[in-house]
Design a protein around this motif. Structure first.
Motif, mmCIF file in Angstrom:
data_model
loop_
_atom_site.group_PDB
_atom_site.id
_atom_site.type_symbol
_atom_site.label_atom_id
_atom_site.label_comp_id
_atom_site.label_asym_id
_atom_site.label_seq_id
_atom_site.Cartn_x
_atom_site.Cartn_y
_atom_site.Cartn_z
ATOM 1 N N TRP A 259 -1.093 5.212 -5.742
ATOM 2 C CA TRP A 259 -0.824 3.781 -5.948
ATOM 3 C C TRP A 259 -1.927 2.927 -5.331
ATOM 4 O O TRP A 259 -2.370 1.933 -5.923
ATOM 5 C CB TRP A 259 0.547 3.444 -5.352
ATOM 6 C CG TRP A 259 0.821 1.974 -5.232
ATOM 7 C CD1 TRP A 259 0.930 1.242 -4.089
ATOM 8 C CD2 TRP A 259 1.019 1.039 -6.303
ATOM 9 N NE1 TRP A 259 1.185 -0.062 -4.371
ATOM 10 C CE2 TRP A 259 1.244 -0.222 -5.724
ATOM 11 C CE3 TRP A 259 1.018 1.160 -7.691
ATOM 12 C CZ2 TRP A 259 1.473 -1.360 -6.492
ATOM 13 C CZ3 TRP A 259 1.246 0.025 -8.444
ATOM 14 C CH2 TRP A 259 1.476 -1.222 -7.846
ATOM 15 N N ARG A 260 -2.384 3.323 -4.153
ATOM 16 C CA ARG A 260 -3.473 2.570 -3.510
ATOM 17 C C ARG A 260 -4.722 2.605 -4.387
ATOM 18 O O ARG A 260 -5.463 1.634 -4.473
ATOM 19 C CB ARG A 260 -3.779 3.153 -2.122
ATOM 20 C CG ARG A 260 -2.803 2.719 -1.051
ATOM 21 C CD ARG A 260 -3.351 3.006 0.342
ATOM 22 N NE ARG A 260 -3.487 4.416 0.614
ATOM 23 C CZ ARG A 260 -2.511 5.188 1.087
ATOM 24 N NH1 ARG A 260 -1.332 4.670 1.364
ATOM 25 N NH2 ARG A 260 -2.697 6.465 1.315
ATOM 26 N N TYR B 161 5.854 12.076 -1.303
ATOM 27 C CA TYR B 161 5.945 10.927 -0.394
ATOM 28 C C TYR B 161 4.571 10.569 0.157
ATOM 29 O O TYR B 161 4.342 9.453 0.578
ATOM 30 C CB TYR B 161 6.931 11.202 0.755
ATOM 31 C CG TYR B 161 6.755 12.529 1.446
ATOM 32 C CD1 TYR B 161 5.779 12.726 2.417
ATOM 33 C CD2 TYR B 161 7.575 13.601 1.118
ATOM 34 C CE1 TYR B 161 5.612 13.946 3.034
ATOM 35 C CE2 TYR B 161 7.429 14.830 1.739
ATOM 36 C CZ TYR B 161 6.450 15.009 2.701
ATOM 37 O OH TYR B 161 6.280 16.219 3.301
ATOM 38 N N LYS C 120 0.819 -1.211 0.000
ATOM 39 C CA LYS C 120 0.000 0.000 0.000
ATOM 40 C C LYS C 120 0.855 1.263 0.000
ATOM 41 O O LYS C 120 0.429 2.301 -0.487
ATOM 42 C CB LYS C 120 -0.935 0.001 1.207
ATOM 43 C CG LYS C 120 -2.090 -0.950 0.995
ATOM 44 C CD LYS C 120 -3.107 -0.865 2.072
ATOM 45 C CE LYS C 120 -4.365 -1.611 1.651
ATOM 46 N NZ LYS C 120 -5.055 -2.223 2.747
ATOM 47 N N GLU C 121 2.045 1.163 0.572
ATOM 48 C CA GLU C 121 2.915 2.328 0.649
ATOM 49 C C GLU C 121 3.675 2.539 -0.666
ATOM 50 O O GLU C 121 4.435 3.478 -0.811
ATOM 51 C CB GLU C 121 3.885 2.138 1.834
ATOM 52 C CG GLU C 121 4.847 3.255 2.134
ATOM 53 C CD GLU C 121 4.209 4.626 2.413
ATOM 54 O OE1 GLU C 121 2.989 4.732 2.450
ATOM 55 O OE2 GLU C 121 4.967 5.589 2.566
ATOM 56 N N CYS C 122 3.446 1.647 -1.623
ATOM 57 C CA CYS C 122 4.131 1.701 -2.918
ATOM 58 C C CYS C 122 5.639 1.542 -2.719
ATOM 59 O O CYS C 122 6.442 2.075 -3.475
ATOM 60 C CB CYS C 122 3.824 3.011 -3.651
ATOM 61 S SG CYS C 122 4.194 2.956 -5.402
ATOM 62 N N LEU D 90 2.247 9.773 -3.770
ATOM 63 C CA LEU D 90 2.529 8.534 -4.520
ATOM 64 C C LEU D 90 1.805 7.327 -3.906
ATOM 65 O O LEU D 90 1.093 6.611 -4.621
ATOM 66 C CB LEU D 90 4.036 8.288 -4.620
ATOM 67 C CG LEU D 90 4.408 6.961 -5.284
ATOM 68 C CD1 LEU D 90 4.049 6.957 -6.770
ATOM 69 C CD2 LEU D 90 5.888 6.644 -5.124
ATOM 70 N N PRO D 91 1.961 7.085 -2.577
ATOM 71 C CA PRO D 91 1.238 5.924 -2.031
ATOM 72 C C PRO D 91 -0.275 6.038 -2.195
ATOM 73 O O PRO D 91 -0.947 5.047 -2.450
ATOM 74 C CB PRO D 91 1.617 5.925 -0.547
ATOM 75 C CG PRO D 91 2.870 6.702 -0.466
ATOM 76 C CD PRO D 91 2.800 7.728 -1.561
ATOM 77 N N MET E 87 -1.247 8.362 -11.839
ATOM 78 C CA MET E 87 0.051 7.726 -11.594
ATOM 79 C C MET E 87 1.083 8.215 -12.611
ATOM 80 O O MET E 87 2.236 8.459 -12.269
ATOM 81 C CB MET E 87 -0.109 6.204 -11.645
ATOM 82 C CG MET E 87 1.157 5.431 -11.346
ATOM 83 S SD MET E 87 1.960 5.929 -9.800
ATOM 84 C CE MET E 87 1.195 4.853 -8.636
#
Lengths: 546, 717
Positions: free
Chosen positions: B150-151, B143, A494-496, B146-147, B172
């Motif tokens: 991505w989620r 920071y 989840k944190e990529c 991005l997550p 993305m």
């Protein structure tokens, strides 16, 4: 036979049965017992209803006189677009109220003759205000301080005012008829009838039962259980919303707007009310056009039933106090040769709109209820939290964290996701070393799961890194280690944190507890490769995979 | 949906998708078929597998086949699936319906789906999270962003809704650009298939000016861009990168494109392949160039006329590609290609690509020597052939005289009369006169009158310009007077005016003094900046305003001013000193304009002046340092003039400094212009310090990231 036979057609008469047996109480039955059907405007009224359970002849005679007196007034039909509000409707109410009261009459809480007389009288008088064209003379209207005199208002406005205030006008008419030489209801009321109670029942018959006004109107009196009587009257009134008051023949002669049409059709499809006395069940029968039963059954009862069910629910406590109660259920009649007409498409659309509006309202209530529950639980959690914080100095850091975690987990379970993880996250990172390794893993892993669920994967990754060395001390197949691994993988995915996630998965693969778990890990890894565009790490599917 | 199915099927889905993307679609489909055929599959897994298969077909442009999967299986299965999955599958079906021209019933179903989603409170895209992530990214907090993005990518992948996944991948791609993962950005842009994103990504890749970044990105695109939709998007990116693709990679790219280019179908893939080949063609050499030309001239699309009522879009790009590859051809090959091209102007002619085909023939004639030129002229202009305007114009380029002077005069009169009707003032019920080359017409209604303004092309005017020397003085005067009167019409559009003024620039060599003076009397005020928006469109910016839904370029006042300056300078060049100090004054004033477009035109006009004073040259040198790229490039163009300039020592130093600075410019175009000037200057020097300095500068340009810059240093160019 789980059901009793229903009266299929006019004239097939079933006598009302005694206590403990199933009874039929339908208008058809009633009318059939009462003589020939007559239009409400015909002054020849036919027989009075039975006025069940009234033992005193003078009371019975009073009711018969009252019925005859109000019938012409009710026949005014000032609101012709409304479903039937003639004396027939009142007769139905008498019948229905009697049926509803039937279980009570076999108990110690039976209604007295005085109470029954008030109840039946209210059946005849509750809507009389709707037919009083000279309502401009009433205090109810005068208190409104209308801009124009009553007579100069348009007919539509007058009818609207009558409709809105008819309950209070009815009450005033009743009061004004006490010992009056020119009683507006057509009969002078004397001491034989508790007119004040009747007036209160009339005033209260259609107002919101949750209001203070309602409570004031139906306060119990000596030998007069107003709450009970009001419940019976209101239920009888709502149960009479059926085909017998909304004939298609009459509807066809009227220019009804869409809302009125839906009202009529809803009544029309409500075929009958049936009292299953032994089961204490009131069954509402619906009758739909052949071939459309399923579609209509999803619409009409859903519109009709909630009102009835709500009304029953409102009076349940009062009925229970007197040892009786009714359950309501619905049934769709199955009649291959039914001649029931289909409603026009626009009416169906309007009904669907009404249904949608109702469901939206229910949803809003449901959301509010959930919020209310959460709000109610918060002070309790806050008290626990305050108490714990007050003792912080006296507790060891480990004990404090342990108890804090318990509160945070409870708060999480109650729906306070953000609050709970914020309570625990910082203190855990700071003081987790004061816990035993197993506690650290248990609390920390749950915290990671909570953080991930609340989309705080960065914070979760911090905890993962904190717990990783501790996890190393556990046996490879220790359940807690497995749970931690799963949470850690979930976090890194989840944190990529692609590389870290791949490492976590590779570490976990040899220790997968089952083939299923192994494949699941493999799936996570390959899905990441695909979505990261790392096709070179993906293989051609092999036969065992397919 | 996908996260709820057994893990081994999840792995299968991943592999099949990857496999198909890498060019093995049929194997992927077969693997999915085998899996679906298993008896003991639950509905959800079956739905996921079938949806994946439909997606692959959709991505490969086989929309009808994809829809059939829904009609034959998925529709029935999805009835029993959880609401969210049903909605996701419904949206997938809509994607396919949309791609197959969306029948009315499909549209109703699509909108009902949107309503059902709303009722269920199901949003396929978590726009709130994406908005939050975008906001974090804008604050430089990648920071966090991005997550979050991505989620959303993961969530939408598992959810199984194609469109929602593409929407997440769009974010993305932008995030990848922000964090410097350029190849990943290009890959995601390919998956998303959105024009603006593709351009954004390509621009970012180019700005980076890194050979490694371009190589990684292009390699990733050609490795995974094999499904039709992906291929088209990859082509779009590569087309935009064509100038930056390393030479060593060109052959590989051509090899990836050619199999699609030779396919007989004239579809989107074919078009994308040829558009990209056309962009790359000028850089292809040897075998690759030969293969491309062969692929074009033997292709059915080239050899056959389009069906009646249809056009072949890709043929235009095929012609461009052949033209791009023609520079390296020997005479024999040029003749072969020219002969293959001639039918495009006759028996397999299509109006859509006719100008390009004619252009190619003219180009081949110009580089193929007299023998080829004569052969082509004979083929194109057989005695008695009725000539269209374009062919008549081409005659001028091919050195062929068409028509008798009388015929030309008749044509000229007709053309002039037609242009005179460019703006028509009519009664409301009056029918307008036809105007040659009309592309659109604007109508202003005022009470019971109307004013019609025709937006026209300049093909007919161009023909007239080509034939100007064959017109008598009176007819020349009539043509010019007509053009000037339309230019002066207050209702005429600025774009029309610019176009007319541009045409006047070439007439200098046949104007009498009086007519030239008349030209100055009309264009002089325009060149000084007295240009106003046309009547009825006083709000000049209305068509460019961001809130305007119809963005039409109807010209700017700066373009009219610039065109007037340039036309007057051209006439001055043809008739030295006819305007003298008046034109110099106008240009000097325009060089100081705050409007960069006007400055740009002023620099171009300066280059046309017959007498270039020392002051003017100095001004031009300083112009090369204009903060606006376009202006600086126009200033460099001044030094590209065929006539070598005599520069003072001080001017040499200034110019060499400008050129040296240009090697560091972030603008590819400035570097290209400066490289061209460097090469031009070098060709006129034989020794000395300046030669050394310029060679050093040229050497920097020769190592440039862009081919368009490097190629400007080639002596042959």
């Amino acid at each position: 036979m789980d059901d009793c036979a229903r009266i299929p057609a006019w004239g097939r008469l079933q006598p009302l049965l005694g206590a403990g047996k199933m009874i039929f109480c339908t208008l058809r039955a009633y009318v059939a017992t009462s003589g020939p059907i007559r239009a409400s405007t015909v002054m020849s009224l036919g027989s009075s209803p039975e006025f069940r359970f009234v033992g005193n002849e003078s009371h019975r005679s009073l009711l018969v006189q009252l019925r005859e007196a109000v019938a012409p007034v009710l026949a005014n039909n000032l609101l012709p677009h409304f479903t039937d509000h003639s004396v027939t409707h009142s007769d139905n109410l008498v019948q229905l109220a009697g049926a509803l009261a039937e279980p009570l009459q076999n108990s110690e809480h039976r209604l007295s003759d005085d109470e029954l007389t008030v109840l039946y009288a209210a059946c005849y008088l509750h809507d009389i205000g709707m037919q009083y064209e000279r309502a401009g003379d009433t205090q109810v209207i005068q208190r409104l301080k209308l801009e124009s005199p009553w007579e100069e208002l348009s007919e539509a406005t007058r009818r609207d005012l009558l409709r809105i205030h008819h309950n209070l006008i009815s009450a005033e008419m009743v009061q004004a008829s006490v010992n009056s030489s020119a009683p507006p209801i057509g009969i002078q009321l004397g001491s034989r009838l508790d007119a004040s109670s009747v007036a209160c029942l009339c005033a209260a018959h259609c107002i919101d039962s949750k209001t203070e006004q309602y409570d004031q109107l139906i306060q119990d009196r000596p030998r007069m259980r107003m709450k009970l009587l009001s419940g019976l009257l209101r239920l009888a009134d709502i149960l009479d919303e059926s085909r017998r008051r909304a004939s298609r023949e009459k509807a066809r002669t009227l220019l009804l707007d869409l809302t009125a049409q839906t009202h009529w059709w809803r009544h029309f499809y409500t075929q009958d009310v049936q009292f299953l006395s032994s089961e204490r069940v009131v069954r509402i029968w619906f009758d739909f056009p052949p071939g459309s039963e399923a579609e209509y059954a999803r619409i009409v009862p859903d519109l009709q039933m909630p009102w009835i069910e709500q009304e029953f629910a409102r009076h349940r406590a009062v009925f229970t106090r007197y040892g009786f109660g009714w359950t309501v259920e619905q049934k769709v009649a199955s009649n291959l040769y039914s001649n029931v007409e289909e409603m026009p498409p626009l009416v169906m659309t309007e009904m669907l709109k009404q249904l949608r509006a109702r469901r939206q309202q229910e949803e809003a209530f449901s959301r509010l209820a959930a919020l209310e529950q959460f709000d109610e639980s918060r002070p309790h959690i806050e008290r626990r939290l305050a108490a714990l914080r007050a003792q912080k100095e006296s507790l060891s850091p480990g004990d404090y964290l342990r108890q804090l975690a318990a509160i945070a987990f409870d708060l999480w379970d109650l729906g306070g996701k953000r609050s709970s993880r914020m309570i625990l996250d910082g203190p855990f990172e700071r003081d987790s070393q004061h816990l035993s390794e197993s506690e650290r893993m248990a609390i920390g892993t749950r915290l990671i799961e909570m953080l991930n669920e609340d989309r705080a994967s960065f914070e979760a990754a911090q905890i993962v890194r904190l717990l990783r060395p501790v996890a190393e001390h556990l046996e490879d197949d220790h359940p807690m280690r497995r749970r931690f691994r799963k949470a850690a993988i979930d976090t890194m995915v989840k944190e990529c944190a692609y590389d870290e996630a791949v490492v976590e998965i590779e570490r976990a693969l040899p220790h997968a507890g089952s083939e299923r778990e192994r494949r699941s890990l493999q799936a996570i890894a390959e899905e990441m490769h695909l979505l990261q565009g790392e096709h070179v790490r993906l293989e051609r599917p092999s036969e065992d995979v397919t | 949906m996908i996260d709820k199915i057994p893990a081994h099927h999840r792995v299968l889905l991943v592999r099949c998708k990857s496999w198909a993307m890498r060019g093995h679609l049929s194997d992927a489909l077969a693997a999915l078929d085998v899996a679906v055929a298993h008896d003991n599959l639950d509905s959800l897994t079956k739905a996921a597998l079938l949806s994946a298969k439909a997606e692959l077909l959709y991505l490969d442009g086989r929309n009808q086949d994809g829809l059939d999967i829904f009609r034959n299986a998925l529709d029935a299965i999805s009835e029993g699936l959880p609401a969210e999955t049903r909605i996701a599958i419904g949206y997938n079906r809509s994607s396919l319906s949309l791609a197959t021209l969306f029948a009315e019933g499909d549209a109703d179903a699509h909108y009902a789906l949107i309503d059902r989603s709303a009722f269920l409170g199901i949003e396929m895209e978590d726009t709130r999270s994406l908005l939050d992530a975008t906001s974090q990214a804008e604050r430089g907090k990648s920071y966090d962003s991005l997550p979050a993005i991505w989620r959303e990518v993961l969530r939408t992948y598992y959810q199984g809704c194609w469109a929602a996944l593409r929407a997440a991948l769009r974010y993305m791609a932008d995030e990848c650009l922000r964090i410097g993962c350029f190849a990943e950005a290009a890959y995601n842009a390919m998956l998303v298939g959105q024009k603006e994103l593709t351009k954004r990504v390509a621009d970012a890749l180019l700005r980076r000016e890194s050979v490694d970044v371009i190589r990684d990105s292009v390699n990733r695109l050609i490795a995974t861009g094999n499904l039709a939709k992906h291929f088209c998007q990859a082509c779009s990116v590569i087309e935009m990168l064509h100038d930056a693709i390393p030479d060593a990679l060109l052959h590989g790219v051509a090899r990836w494109l050619l199999p699609r280019a030779v396919k007989p179908a004239d579809d989107g893939i074919h078009r994308a392949a040829w558009t990209t080949l056309a962009a790359l063609a000028g850089r292809l050499r040897g075998e690759a160039a030969r293969l491309v030309v062969d692929a074009a001239i033997t292709h059915p699309v080239w050899c056959r006329a389009p069906e009646r009522g249809r056009i072949s879009v890709s043929r235009k790009d095929m012609i461009r590609a052949v033209g791009g590859c023609s520079d390296g051809m020997d005479a024999h090959r040029l003749t072969e290609v020219a002969r293959k091209t001639l039918p495009l102007l006759a028996e397999v002619k299509s109006d859509y690509d006719y100008p390009e085909a004619l252009g190619l023939v003219c180009h081949l004639a110009s580089i193929g020597g007299d023998s080829l030129k004569n052969e082509l002229v004979e083929s194109l202009y057989p005695r008695g052939r009725q000539l269209d305007t374009l062919l008549a114009r081409a005659a001028h380029r091919l050195g062929k005289q068409v028509g008798t002077p009388e015929e030309i005069a008749v044509s000229a009169n007709r053309i002039v009369e037609s242009y005179a009707s460019q703006v028509q003032h009519l009664n409301k019920d009056e029918s307008p006169r036809e105007v040659f080359g009309t592309m659109m017409t604007l109508t202003h209604e005022i009470d019971d009158k109307k004013v019609l303004v025709h937006v026209t092309n300049d093909v007919h005017l161009g023909f007239l310009t080509d034939q100007r020397h064959r017109l008598d003085e009176a007819l020349v005067a009539k043509v010019i007077e007509t053009m000037l009167s339309i230019v002066a019409d207050e209702w005429n559009l600025l774009s029309n005016k610019s176009s007319l003024i541009w045409s006047i620039r070439d007439w200098g060599d046949c104007l009498s003094d009086d007519v030239a003076e008349r030209v100055f009397s009309v264009l002089g005020p325009l060149a000084s900046g007295s240009v106003y928006p046309p009547r009825g469109m006083e709000e000049t910016g209305q068509y460019e305003h961001p809130l305007s839904r119809s963005r039409t370029n109807l010209g700017t006042t700066a373009e009219v001013q610039g065109a007037a300056l340039y036309a007057l300078a051209c006439i001055e060049r043809a008739r030295p000193s006819i305007f003298g100090s008046r034109i110099q004054g106008l240009i000097e004033s325009a060089l100081l304009s705050r409007n960069s477009d006007v400055r740009k035109f002023a620099h171009w006009a300066s280059g046309k002046l017959p007498n270039k004073s020392t002051d003017l040259v100095s001004t031009m040198i300083l112009g090369t340092r204009d903060p606006i790229d376009e202006v600086a490039r126009a200033a460099y163009d001044f030094f590209n003039d065929a006539t070598p300039l005599k520069l003072t020592r001080w001017q040499w130093n200034l110019l060499i400094y400008s050129l040296a600075s240009a090697t560091q410019s972030s603008s590819r175009r400035i570097r290209a212009s400066a490289a061209g000037v460097t090469q031009a200057l070098l060709e006129n020097l034989s020794s000395g310090v300046r030669l050394k300095k310029l060679k050093k500068i040229r050497s920097a340009f020769q190592r440039d990231f862009y081919d368009s810059v490097r190629s400007r240093t080639w002596p042959s160019r």
